[in-house]
Design an enzyme around this catalytic site. Structure first.
Site, PDB file in Angstrom:
ATOM      1  CG  HIS A   1      81.792  67.878  38.457  1.00 48.30           C
ATOM      2  ND1 HIS A   1      82.045  67.828  40.035  1.00 48.30           N
ATOM      3  CD2 HIS A   1      80.645  67.546  38.334  1.00 48.30           C
ATOM      4  CE1 HIS A   1      80.802  67.675  40.617  1.00 48.30           C
ATOM      5  NE2 HIS A   1      79.994  67.422  39.477  1.00 48.30           N
TER       6      HIS A   1
ATOM      7  CG  HIS B   1      77.555  68.213  43.593  1.00 48.05           C
ATOM      8  ND1 HIS B   1      77.225  69.182  42.847  1.00 48.05           N
ATOM      9  CD2 HIS B   1      77.827  67.100  42.899  1.00 48.05           C
ATOM     10  CE1 HIS B   1      77.042  68.959  41.573  1.00 48.05           C
ATOM     11  NE2 HIS B   1      77.358  67.484  41.569  1.00 48.05           N
TER      12      HIS B   1
ATOM     13  CG  HIS C   1      79.987  62.564  41.850  1.00 45.01           C
ATOM     14  ND1 HIS C   1      79.026  62.356  41.127  1.00 45.01           N
ATOM     15  CD2 HIS C   1      79.991  64.212  41.618  1.00 45.01           C
ATOM     16  CE1 HIS C   1      78.036  63.307  40.536  1.00 45.01           C
ATOM     17  NE2 HIS C   1      78.800  64.503  41.108  1.00 45.01           N
TER      18      HIS C   1
ATOM     19  CD  GLU D   1      76.811  70.309  37.343  1.00 44.06           C
ATOM     20  OE1 GLU D   1      76.720  71.706  37.628  1.00 44.06           O
ATOM     21  OE2 GLU D   1      76.280  69.720  38.523  1.00 44.06           O
TER      22      GLU D   1
END
Length: 749
Positions: free
Chosen positions: A99, A163, A101, A80
C-alpha cells in the site's frame, strides 16, 4: 526470533521501493503472509522505513490483532493492518501486499478514475481494470471492508479514492512488480487523458479475457497451495533435536556388552524406531500434498542447479556419456539414474562420497540401504580380507562361513530356523515364492500393490503404482503373472476378498509384504497391519513372506518381525545380509518349509525345488555378512542409525514449518522419507489424476534430488534417505543446513 524470513521479506520490499522512489519516510505499508500460519508480517506504524530492521516488523493475525513476541522492538503495527487481514482472508493466492501513495496513481485516486484494459501485460498481472475503491478514512474498518469487497474480483491492483493504491502479489517480488506496473500504467493513462480527452483506446475484449484467464489460472494454482494444505508439524526453533551421538556414547560406556548376554539379544539391543509414525496423520498430509499443484524450485534456482552439474561435474558427465555406448542407459543399476546425469563416484567412506571431480557429498543413499555401519567400514573389510587371503572369494565347495552366517542370522532372528543363501534380494523372492508353492501345493500369490520385490517375472505386477497390474511387465508372458494378484495397500478387507476369490482357483500359497509398507514405507503400513495379515494367512492356509531386504537388520537386529512382534513363515533378506558386499540375498524361515530348498540328491521327501547359483554363499559374501552382523551387534549400529534418522526427520520438519512448505517428512528409524511431490502416492483409484500429473510430479522429484546433490546431499530419487551409524549429529546438522539452502530456493518462499 520467530518468522524471521517473512520479516526479512518485508524489510527487503521496503528497501527496494525506497530505492526506486515509491516510498517516502513513513507513508504506506507493506505486509507478507507467513506460510503455514494465519499470520502476516507488516511494517510498524509511523516508523521510518530507511531505519527499519527485521526485528521492528510486527506480526498480526488474520483478525487484524497484533501478536506481540520477544523480538524486543515493541512497536505497534500499521493502522491499516485490518485491511491487510481482510485481503489475506479473502484471497488465499495473495502472499504479499503493498500500500503506497505513489504520485501518478494518486492523481487518479483524486480524479477517482479507474484504469481500463490498456495493454495485455496490464491485464495479465493486474486484472481486467484497476478499479476505484470507495472512499473511507484511513485505518478504519470501513476502508478495510471496502477493499475486501473489491479484491474478491480477482484483480491485483486497486486505487483507493483520495488516498493511494493497493497492489497484491503471489509473492513479495510480484507484489512490488505489480505496484511498479500500476504506476507505469497510471502515467500512460494520465498522459492519454490529457492529450486527447475521451479518445483512450483499450485492448480488444477477447485479448483482455485471454490475459485475465491466465492471471486467474495462476491465482487458482497458488490458492490451492494454501487452501488444500494442512498445518505443518510445529517444531520450535529452540527444540533440542534427537541425538545419535548420545546413544553411541551409551553403547561405548558398556551397555552393548550387557546386551550380548541376554536371552533375546535382538530385543535387548533395541530397535531403530523410537516412535512409530502416526500413519493416519502422515497419509492425511501426503494426500494434501498430492491435492495441491507441484511446488518446486524457482526457474532461476533450477538453472543454477543445472549450472552446478555443467561446471562442477564434468568428469562424471564425460565418463557416463562414454558408458552409454557400452552400457544400456549408461548405468548398470537404477539407483545410479540421477537427473540431469549420473554422478561417477571415486571414493566412499563413512557418511560421505567423493565423485570424480572431487566434489564431496553427504551420503544418504548408502547403496540403497545395506551399509548400516557406514560405507567402506574398515573393521569388516580387514576381517573379510583375511578370509579371502586364505580361500579366495569362491571355492565351489562348502565353507565354514556359510554355516556361521546362518547361525548368526538365527541368533538374532530366531524364526529363521534355516537359511539358504542366494545372489540377491530378487533371487531370494523368486525362491520364496517357489518354495511356498511347493510346500503348500497351492499356486496363487498375493502382494501389496505398489511394493517392490525385485524384478522376477512373478512379482513385476502392480509395481510402484497400486492398481497398475502388468503395466511394467514388458517382456514378461501373461502366464508368468497369471497366478499373481495384488491387494491395495493396507486394505485388510480387500486382502480377505482376494483370499476368498483364490479359493476357487486352488488356494493362495503365500502373501508377501514389505513390513513397513510398499517401497520401504513410502505408503507407511499401520502398526497393526502385519498382525492382521498374519491372522488372514492362518485362516486361509497361506504362508506369510516378509520381504526384509531393506528392513532386515536396518530396523534392528531382530528386523521388522521382531519390531512388530509378528512371525512370518519365510523371510527374504538382502542388502545388509552381506554388509554391502555383493551376492547379498537369501531366504530363511521355518525348518519344515525350508526343507523344500534342500540341496543335492536327497530323495527322501521327493524332489527339491531348483534354486542356487555358482557364486551363491561364497566365502567372501558369507564372511562379510557374518562380520557385518557381528559388528552391528557390537556397536548397536541399527539403533544409532535410527536416532540419526530421528534427528534428520525432526530437523526437516522444522525447516518445512519455517518455510511453510507442503512437503512431508517422516521416518521409520533410519529409513527417512521426504516427499516434495507425492508422485509415489498416485494410484489407479484416480487414473485421470495419475495420467495427468505423474510426469510433472516425477520431474519435480528428480529436480529436487538434483538440487540436494548440487548442495552436497545424495538421496534416493530425491525422496528417500537411509542413515547409518556414521551419521553423527555433526553430519546430520550439516545436512540440515544444506536442505535449508535448497528449501529457500522453492517457488513462493
Amino acid at each position: 526470533m520467530e518468522h524471521r524470513l517473512s520479516r526479512r521479506h518485508v524489510v527487503d520490499m521496503c528497501a527496494t521501493m525506497l530505492e526506486r522512489g515509491y516510498l517516502k519516510a513513513t507513508e504506506g505499508n507493506v505486509s507478507v503472509r507467513i506460510p503455514g500460519h494465519r499470520l502476516y508480517a507488516v511494517t510498524p506504524s509511523n516508523y521510518d522505513y530507511d531505519r527499519m530492521r527485521v526485528e521492528d516488523v510486527c506480526i498480526v493475525d488474520f483478525d487484524g490483532r497484533h501478536v506481540p513476541d520477544d523480538s524486543g522492538a515493541g512497536l505497534a503495527p500499521s493502522i491499516e493492518c485490518g485491511m491487510h487481514a481482510n485481503i489475506y482472508r479473502e484471497r488465499p493466492d495473495v502472499n504479499a501486499i503493498v500500500h503506497t501513495h505513489q504520485p501518478y496513481a494518486s492523481a487518479l485516486a483524486v480524479l477517482r478514475k479507474p484504469i481500463p484494459a490498456l495493454s495485455d501485460e496490464q491485464v495479465r498481472f493486474l486484472g481486467r481494470e484497476v478499479a476505484i475503491v470507495d472512499y473511507a478514512p484511513s485505518g478504519t474498518g470501513f476502508l478495510a471492508r471496502n477493499v475486501q469487497k473489491k479484491v474478491a474480483s480477482g484483480d491485483n491492483a486497486f486505487i483507493l479514492a483520495n488516498h493511494g493504491i493497493v497492489a497484491l502479489g503471489t509473492d513479495p517480488d510480484r507484489a512490488v512488480f505489480n505496484m511498479a506496473l500500476l504506476e507505469k500504467v497510471s502515467i500512460a493513462y494520465l498522459l492519454a487523458l490529457t492529450t486527447e480527452s475521451g479518445r483512450v483506446y483499450t485492448v480488444p475484449t477477447a485479448i483482455r479475457e485471454i490475459a485475465f484467464g491466465k492471471l486467474r489460472a495462476d491465482e487458482k494454482r497458488i490458492a490451492a497451495q494454501i487452501t488444500k494444505a494442512v498445518e505443518p508439524r510445529r517444531v520450535p526453533a529452540d527444540e533440542e533435536l534427537p541425538s545419535a551421538d548420545a546413544h553411541a556414547a551409551e553403547i561405548t560406556a558398556g551397555s552393548a556388552s550387557d546386551a550380548l548376554a541376554a536371552d533375546d539379544e535382538a530385543a535387548r539391543l533395541g530397535y531403530a524406531i523410537s516412535e512409530y509414525p502416526d500413519v493416519d496423520d502422515v497419509m492425511r498430509r501426503l494426500k494434501a500434498l498430492t491435492a495441491q499443484p507441484v511446488r518446486g524450485l524457482r526457474h532461476d534456482a533450477l538453472l543454477d542447479v543445472l549450472g552446478y552439474f555443467d561446471t562442477k561435474c564434468r568428469a562424471s558427465r564425460e565418463i557416463t556419456d562414454r558408458a552409454k555406448r557400452r552400457i544400456p542407459g549408461g548405468v548398470q543399476h537404477n539407483l545410479a539414474f540421477n537427473y540431469p546425469f549420473p554422478l561417477a563416484v571415486e571414493k566412499a567412506e563413512g557418511a560421505h562420497l567423493v565423485d570424480r571431480d572431487g566434489n564431496v557429498y553427504i551420503d544418504f543413499l548408502q547403496a540403497g540401504g545395506p551399509t548400516i555401519l557406514g560405507s567402506n567400514y574398515a573393521p569388516v573389510n580387514e576381517k573379510v580380507a583375511e578370509v579371502v587371503r586364505e580361500s579366495g572369494p569362491v571355492t565351489g565347495l562348502f565353507h565354514e562361513y556359510e554355516l556361521k552366517l546362518a547361525e548368526i542370522i538365527h541368533r538374532y532372528l530366531p524364526h529363521v530356523e534355516m537359511y539358504r543363501a542366494l545372489g540377491s534380494g530378487t533371487e531370494a523372492v523368486m525362491a520364496a515364492v517357489r518354495g511356498a508353492r511347493a510346500f503348500t501345493g497351492k499356486k496363487m500369490v498375493i502382494k501389496v500393490g505398489g511394493a517392490y520385490h525385485g524384478w522376477s517375472d512373478t512379482v513385476v505386477y502392480g509395481l510402484r503404482v497400486p492398481g497398475t497390474y502388468r503395466m511394467n511387465a514388458k517382456g514378461i508372458p501373461f502366464g508368468a503373472t497369471s497366478r499373481t494378484r495384488e491387494s491395495f495397500p493396507h486394505d485388510l478387507g480387500q486382502l480377505r476378498r482376494k483370499l476368498v476369490e483364490n479359493r476357487v482357483r486352488g488356494g493362495t500359497a503365500a502373501v508377501i509384504v514389505e513390513p513397513v509398507g510398499p517401497e520401504s514405507g513410502t505408503r507407511p503400513a499401520p502398526r497393526d497391519f502385519n498382525a492382521g495379515v498374519r491372522r488372514l494367512c492362518d485362516e486361509f492356509g497361506a504362508l506369510l513372506i516378509f520381504d526384509e531386504v531393506v528392513t532386515g537388520f536396518r530396523l534392528g537386529l531382530g528386523g521388522a518381525a521382531g519390531y512388530f512382534g509378528v512371525t512370518p513363515d519365510l523371510t527374504v533378506l538382502g542388502k545388509a545380509v552381506s554388509g554391502g558386499y555383493p551376492m547379498a540375498g537369501g531366504v530363511g524361515g521355518r525348518a519344515d518349509v525350508m526343507a523344500v530348498f534342500g540341496s543335492g540328491l536327497d530323495g527322501k521327501s521327493g524332489a527339491h525345488i531348483q534354486v542356487g547359483g555358482t557364486l551363491s554363499a561364497n566365502p567372501l559374501s558369507c564372511a562379510a555378512g557374518y562380520f557385518a552382523i557381528e559388528e552391528m551387534a557390537r556397536t548397536n549400529a541399527p539403533v544409532i542409525a535410527g536416532r540419526a534418522g530421528d534427528r534428520l526427520t525432526r530437523g526437516l520438519q522444522r525447516l518445512i514449518d519455517r518455510y511453510g512448505l507442503p512437503y512431508v517428512a517422516y521416518n521409520q528409524g533410519s529409513i527417512v522419507h521426504l516427499e516434495c511431490s507425492g508422485v509415489m502416492l498416485l494410484d489407479m483409484r484416480n487414473p485421470v489424476k495419475l495420467l495427468k500429473e505423474n510426469k510433472a510430479r516425477k520431474r519435480l522429484m528428480e529436480q529436487m534430488g538434483a538440487a540436494y546433490a548440487a548442495h552436497g546431499v545424495i538421496t534416493l530419487a530425491g525422496s528417500r534417505m537411509y542413515t547409518s551409524m556414521a551419521d553423527t549429529d555433526e553430519v546430520i546438522d550439516d545436512a540440515l543446513t544444506r536442505f535449508d539452502q535448497v528449501f529457500a530456493l522453492v517457488e513462493g518462499v
